[in-house]
Write an enzyme that holds these catalytic residues in place. Structure first.
Site, PDB file in Angstrom:
ATOM      1  N   LYS A  11      55.340  42.378  36.126  1.00 38.44           N
ATOM      2  CA  LYS A  11      56.043  43.602  36.517  1.00 38.44           C
ATOM      3  C   LYS A  11      57.223  43.290  37.446  1.00 38.44           C
ATOM      4  CE  LYS A  11      52.581  45.908  38.411  1.00 38.44           C
ATOM      5  NZ  LYS A  11      51.426  45.005  38.230  1.00 38.44           N
ATOM      6  N   ARG A  86      49.146  53.418  41.908  1.00 37.83           N
ATOM      7  CA  ARG A  86      48.038  52.594  41.435  1.00 37.83           C
ATOM      8  C   ARG A  86      46.746  53.386  41.330  1.00 37.83           C
ATOM      9  NH1 ARG A  86      50.217  47.338  43.271  1.00 37.83           N
ATOM     10  NH2 ARG A  86      48.887  45.638  42.644  1.00 37.83           N
ATOM     11  N   ARG A 125      49.350  29.795  39.561  1.00 39.23           N
ATOM     12  CA  ARG A 125      50.455  29.988  40.506  1.00 39.23           C
ATOM     13  C   ARG A 125      50.252  29.156  41.765  1.00 39.23           C
ATOM     14  NH1 ARG A 125      51.161  36.366  41.481  1.00 39.23           N
ATOM     15  NH2 ARG A 125      51.964  37.003  39.466  1.00 39.23           N
ATOM     16  N   ARG A 158      47.711  30.819  46.806  1.00 37.01           N
ATOM     17  CA  ARG A 158      47.586  31.937  47.750  1.00 37.01           C
ATOM     18  C   ARG A 158      46.214  32.583  47.584  1.00 37.01           C
ATOM     19  NH1 ARG A 158      52.649  35.671  46.659  1.00 37.01           N
ATOM     20  NH2 ARG A 158      50.907  36.834  45.801  1.00 37.01           N
ATOM     21  N   ARG A 169      40.832  41.697  41.405  1.00 38.76           N
ATOM     22  CA  ARG A 169      41.991  42.583  41.271  1.00 38.76           C
ATOM     23  C   ARG A 169      42.032  43.217  39.885  1.00 38.76           C
ATOM     24  NH1 ARG A 169      47.116  39.294  42.994  1.00 38.76           N
ATOM     25  NH2 ARG A 169      48.132  41.324  42.988  1.00 38.76           N
TER      26      ARG A 169
HETATM   27  P1  AMP Z   1      51.194  43.452  44.112  1.00 37.66           P
HETATM   28  O1  AMP Z   1      52.147  42.452  44.641  1.00 37.66           O
HETATM   29  O2  AMP Z   1      51.865  44.691  43.563  1.00 37.66           O
HETATM   30  O3  AMP Z   1      50.198  42.891  43.138  1.00 37.66           O
HETATM   31  O4  AMP Z   1      50.332  43.980  45.367  1.00 37.66           O
HETATM   32  C1  AMP Z   1      49.569  43.108  46.165  1.00 37.66           C
HETATM   33  C2  AMP Z   1      48.511  43.887  46.932  1.00 37.66           C
HETATM   34  O5  AMP Z   1      49.137  44.883  47.759  1.00 37.66           O
HETATM   35  C3  AMP Z   1      47.524  44.669  46.086  1.00 37.66           C
HETATM   36  O6  AMP Z   1      46.463  43.858  45.622  1.00 37.66           O
HETATM   37  C4  AMP Z   1      47.063  45.736  47.078  1.00 37.66           C
HETATM   38  O7  AMP Z   1      46.145  45.220  48.013  1.00 37.66           O
HETATM   39  C5  AMP Z   1      48.346  46.061  47.814  1.00 37.66           C
HETATM   40  N1  AMP Z   1      49.084  47.154  47.140  1.00 37.66           N
HETATM   41  C6  AMP Z   1      50.327  47.083  46.569  1.00 37.66           C
HETATM   42  N2  AMP Z   1      50.694  48.270  46.051  1.00 37.66           N
HETATM   43  C7  AMP Z   1      49.663  49.121  46.281  1.00 37.66           C
HETATM   44  C8  AMP Z   1      49.413  50.485  45.963  1.00 37.66           C
HETATM   45  N3  AMP Z   1      50.299  51.215  45.292  1.00 37.66           N
HETATM   46  N4  AMP Z   1      48.228  51.018  46.363  1.00 37.66           N
HETATM   47  C9  AMP Z   1      47.318  50.308  47.051  1.00 37.66           C
HETATM   48  N5  AMP Z   1      47.469  49.011  47.346  1.00 37.66           N
HETATM   49  C10 AMP Z   1      48.638  48.415  46.983  1.00 37.66           C
END
Ligand code: AMP
Length: 213
Positions: A11, A86, A125, A158, A169
């Site tokens: 994304k 989300r 990664r 990470r 996740r």
């Molecule tokens: P991402 O880089 O988008 O995969 O986000 C990394 C982490 O940030 C996720 O696993 C969540 O813990 C948190 N996060 C990011 N966006 C959201 C969202 N819209 N709602 C809740 N948690 C979020």
């Protein structure tokens, strides 16, 4: 526009391309949380435990953050949301925020990739523990194994990219985020994109859809 899809489907890469092509801001809630964590802000401290565990940050925190961001001047001609909404309550809150201002969504692109492919991609990664540079043991190798090309720092996995966290996740995605697919489908906004294709082909599918309209 919204980009929907499991973690690891690309994304961020696609959002970046869309932002460049159409000159609109790329808003990644994950990036906002990570930069807050790095800067040790209150928001960063609040988000850290959830992110490290692979669970979602509470809706009220994310909703307030996005509402603030999309009210800014540079978002007045559009933007691309990556990683938000989300959950159904987040999508409803977004709808309400937009509705109040007489706005609506144009597209929800759903990037589709099977779970096993995602696990293979994400657990390969690596990130530099010093400068944060990103690599992949198969798709984006460093010149010297385990060493950063930019600063010679050590490459590590990470915490949120370990296989265990990736599986967590994905399960969070299936239970909390997947219902959004039907939510947006019923509103006639959903466009499915084949995310297994090459990066440029994925982008081509998105561009064709926008330019067709
Ligand atoms: P991402 O880089 O988008 O995969 O986000 C990394 C982490 O940030 C996720 O696993 C969540 O813990 C948190 N996060 C990011 N966006 C959201 C969202 N819209 N709602 C809740 N948690 C979020």
């Amino acid at each position: 526009m919204i980009l929907l899809g499991a973690p690891g489907v690309g994304k961020g890469t696609q959002a970046e391309k869309i932002a460049n092509q159409y000159q609109i801001p790329h808003i990644s809630t994950g990036d906002i949380f990570r930069s807050n964590m790095k800067a040790h802000t209150k928001l960063g401290e609040q988000a850290k435990a959830y992110m490290d565990a692979g669970t979602l940050v509470p809706d009220d925190l994310v909703v307030a953050l996005v509402a603030d961001r999309i009210a800014q001047e540079d978002c007045q001609t559009g933007y691309i949301l990556d990683g938000f909404p989300r959950t159904i309550p987040q999508a409803e809150a977004l709808e309400e925020t937009l509705h109040k201002r007489g706005l609506a969504l144009d597209y929800v692109f759903h990037i589709v990739v099977p779970d096993e492919e995602i696990i293979a991609r994400m657990s390969g990664r690596r990130a530099c523990e010093n400068c944060g540079g990103t690599y992949h043991i198969k798709y984006r190798k460093s010149k010297q194994e385990g060493i950063c090309d930019i600063c010679a720092g050590k490459l590590i996995t990470r915490q949120d990219d370990t296989e265990e966290t990736v599986r967590k996740r994905l399960s969070v995605y299936h239970t909390q985020t997947q219902p959004l697919i039907q939510f947006y489908e019923e509103k006639g906004l959903l466009v499915s994109i084949d995310g297994v294709a090459e990066m440029d082909d994925v982008f081509k599918q998105i561009r064709e859809q926008i330019e067709k309209d």
